[in-house]
Scaffold this motif. Sequence first.
Motif, short mmCIF file in Angstrom:
data_model
loop_
_atom_site.label_atom_id
_atom_site.label_comp_id
_atom_site.label_asym_id
_atom_site.label_seq_id
_atom_site.Cartn_x
_atom_site.Cartn_y
_atom_site.Cartn_z
N SER A 28 0.93 -0.72 0.35
CA SER A 28 -0.22 -0.12 0.47
C SER A 28 0.65 1.73 -0.09
O SER A 28 2.39 1.14 0.14
CB SER A 28 -1.11 -0.45 1.03
OG SER A 28 -0.30 -0.21 2.39
N ASP A 43 -3.51 4.23 0.16
CA ASP A 43 -3.20 4.19 -1.70
C ASP A 43 -3.51 5.21 -2.37
O ASP A 43 -4.45 5.73 -1.47
CB ASP A 43 -3.57 3.48 -2.55
CG ASP A 43 -2.21 2.45 -3.62
OD1 ASP A 43 -1.47 3.53 -3.99
OD2 ASP A 43 -1.71 1.55 -2.67
N ALA A 49 -6.32 1.04 -4.63
CA ALA A 49 -7.53 0.63 -3.21
C ALA A 49 -8.30 -0.34 -3.33
O ALA A 49 -8.24 -1.32 -3.10
CB ALA A 49 -7.40 1.66 -2.61
N GLU A 52 -6.42 -3.68 -4.06
CA GLU A 52 -6.32 -4.09 -2.45
C GLU A 52 -7.46 -4.07 -2.01
O GLU A 52 -7.48 -6.12 -1.56
CB GLU A 52 -5.78 -3.08 -1.93
CG GLU A 52 -4.29 -3.30 -2.76
CD GLU A 52 -3.76 -1.57 -2.25
OE1 GLU A 52 -2.19 -0.84 -3.18
OE2 GLU A 52 -3.65 -0.53 -1.22
N ALA A 79 -8.02 1.48 1.45
CA ALA A 79 -8.06 0.09 0.99
C ALA A 79 -8.13 -1.02 2.28
O ALA A 79 -9.52 -1.49 2.01
CB ALA A 79 -6.43 -0.60 0.97
#
Length: 112
Positions: A28, A43, A49, A52, A79
């Motif tokens: 991140s 992020d 994001a 993730e 995230a």
Amino acid sequence: MADGEQARARDRAVVLDDLRADLAFVGSGGIAPYGLTGFHLTDFHLDEAATERGVLADASHRCVPADSGRFGRTAAHRACEPDGFHPLITDTPFPAELHTALGRAGSDVITA
């Protein structure tokens, strides 16, 4: 019609819908206080994001490697919260506040 970045974002969404990882390593942009609920992985790019979040949501084991440069660094997009991954893998001791937040979330830290 979509530009290349939009097309890649759509492709990524399709792939993530069908992906279930046994072990996921997700980096991140930063790990810092975010909003009112404590520490978050963040992020700098909205699509990253979202990627993730998707990978972490469907993985059986969720690891976050983060060097010391990520601590206290806040990016614009959330995230996940500390309970969304286990363990945090880092290169150096980290801030006491993060240690407390990770402990409350039940996450371990591995210092390599």
